[in-house]
Design an enzyme around this catalytic site. Structure first.
Site, PDB file in Angstrom:
ATOM      1  CG  HIS A 111      -7.959  -0.099  -5.922  1.00 44.58           C
ATOM      2  ND1 HIS A 111      -7.658  -0.615  -7.173  1.00 44.58           N
ATOM      3  CD2 HIS A 111      -7.178  -0.789  -5.047  1.00 44.58           C
ATOM      4  CE1 HIS A 111      -6.752  -1.569  -7.059  1.00 44.58           C
ATOM      5  NE2 HIS A 111      -6.432  -1.687  -5.780  1.00 44.58           N
ATOM      6  CG  ASP A 113      -3.633  -1.133  -2.088  1.00 46.76           C
ATOM      7  OD1 ASP A 113      -4.527  -1.712  -2.717  1.00 46.76           O
ATOM      8  OD2 ASP A 113      -2.476  -0.968  -2.521  1.00 46.76           O
ATOM      9  CG  HIS A 264      -2.914   0.726  -7.463  1.00 47.34           C
ATOM     10  ND1 HIS A 264      -3.027   1.351  -6.243  1.00 47.34           N
ATOM     11  CD2 HIS A 264      -3.149  -0.595  -7.217  1.00 47.34           C
ATOM     12  CE1 HIS A 264      -3.302   0.461  -5.299  1.00 47.34           C
ATOM     13  NE2 HIS A 264      -3.391  -0.726  -5.872  1.00 47.34           N
ATOM     14  NE  ARG A 279      -1.088  -4.480  -0.412  1.00 44.17           N
ATOM     15  CZ  ARG A 279      -2.399  -4.556  -0.243  1.00 44.17           C
ATOM     16  NH1 ARG A 279      -3.216  -4.302  -1.238  1.00 44.17           N
ATOM     17  NH2 ARG A 279      -2.906  -4.908   0.932  1.00 44.17           N
TER      18      ARG A 279
END
Length: 292
Positions: A111, A113, A264, A279
């Site tokens: 995917h 983000d 990732h 993150r």
């Protein structure tokens, strides 16, 4: 060479070493200290290295939130990870994800983000707060390489297609992380975006398959079975190990990656061991297809 743009002499840039992990993607940065303000010359080296290698890894970076945000600004202004972009809403600058025996890993899928907003993020900076004793690696794949492996007729087909995006399977994750009130107020009435399936990178001009994992509702204008068949094939390209790199985490490692040209996945093989990451995101822009 090993050094991307490194200068000779006593300049701080000379201490920054960029060591590629694979020919397609990934490099280790040696000599940069993100716990302190990074000199302008070193910032330029990091930006160039990210452009060339798509994902960067740094060991031994015990970052505070302020340190992490300062590092992110090397690549663009910090941006919110929330779908709630209404005026006056405080930005969600950090997302902390924890895997426990009672709350298993949920990101073991290719995917990118936050692709479902009008202006998705450019770059992610992730700090490993607590690495598991075993397992828990993360993989990144080059979406440039995925596009380049298509035949010319297939490239011409996908160049003109668009993706409809939504939260997909992450709806339940958002509900659990932020509560029912947030879900009812923000998620249920939200509208999501349509973006090109092939994205031209604003810096390099290279074409990448803008694959977004479970956030891909389907290809605009196609019947569901047609869309599923094509997206299934395109996503299967990411299983080629020659497109990817894999990182074995240690606590206080940092990864920085370009969301515009990579996918990732956080492998779930550490379960039931504990894992915690933090993150933040930097930069944002409207995805542009190759015909614009």
């Amino acid at each position: 060479m090993g050094r991307d743009g490194a200068a000779v002499g006593s300049s701080p840039v000379a201490a920054v070493d960029i060591v590629p992990l694979t020919p397609a993607i990934g490099a280790v940065v040696v000599g940069a200290d993100l716990t302190r303000p990074v000199p302008d010359a070193q910032q330029a080296v990091l930006r160039d290295a990210l452009r060339d290698h798509l994902v960067l890894f740094l060991r031994g970076q015990d970052l505070t939130e302020d340190d992490q945000l300062r590092a992110a600004t090397i690549f663009g202004p910090p941006v919110s990870a929330s779908i709630d972009r209404s005026p006056g809403t405080p930005p969600l600058l950090f997302v902390t994800l924890e895997d426990t025996a009672d709350d298993p890993p949920k990101a073991d899928r290719w995917h990118t983000d936050v692709p479902f907003v009008d202006r998705p993020p450019d770059v992610a900076v992730l700090s490993m707060q607590c690495a598991p004793d075993v397992g828990g690696d993360t993989m990144w794949a080059s979406l440039y390489e995925a596009y380049d492996r298509l035949s010319p007729p297939m490239q011409r087909l996908v160049d003109g297609l668009e993706l409809d995006l939504d939260l997909g399977t992450s709806r339940d994750v958002v509900r659990k992380m932020y509560g029912e009130e947030y879900y009812a107020r923000v998620v249920e009435p939200a509208t999501f975006s349509r973006h090109p399936l092939v994205r031209a990178h604003p810096e390099t001009g290279r074409r990448a398959l803008y694959l977004c994992g479970a956030f891909m509702k389907g290809i605009a204008g196609m019947h569901a079975r047609e869309s599923d068949a094509l997206l299934g094939y395109l996503t299967s390209l990411l299983d080629d190990p020659n497109l990817s790199c894999r990182w074995r985490w240690a606590t206080h490692d940092v990864a920085i990656w370009d969301e515009r040209c990579t996918n990732h996945r956080a492998l779930a093989d550490h379960y039931p061991h504990y894992r915690r990451v933090r993150r933040c995101l930097a930069g944002e822009g409207v995805p542009v297809g190759p015909r614009h």
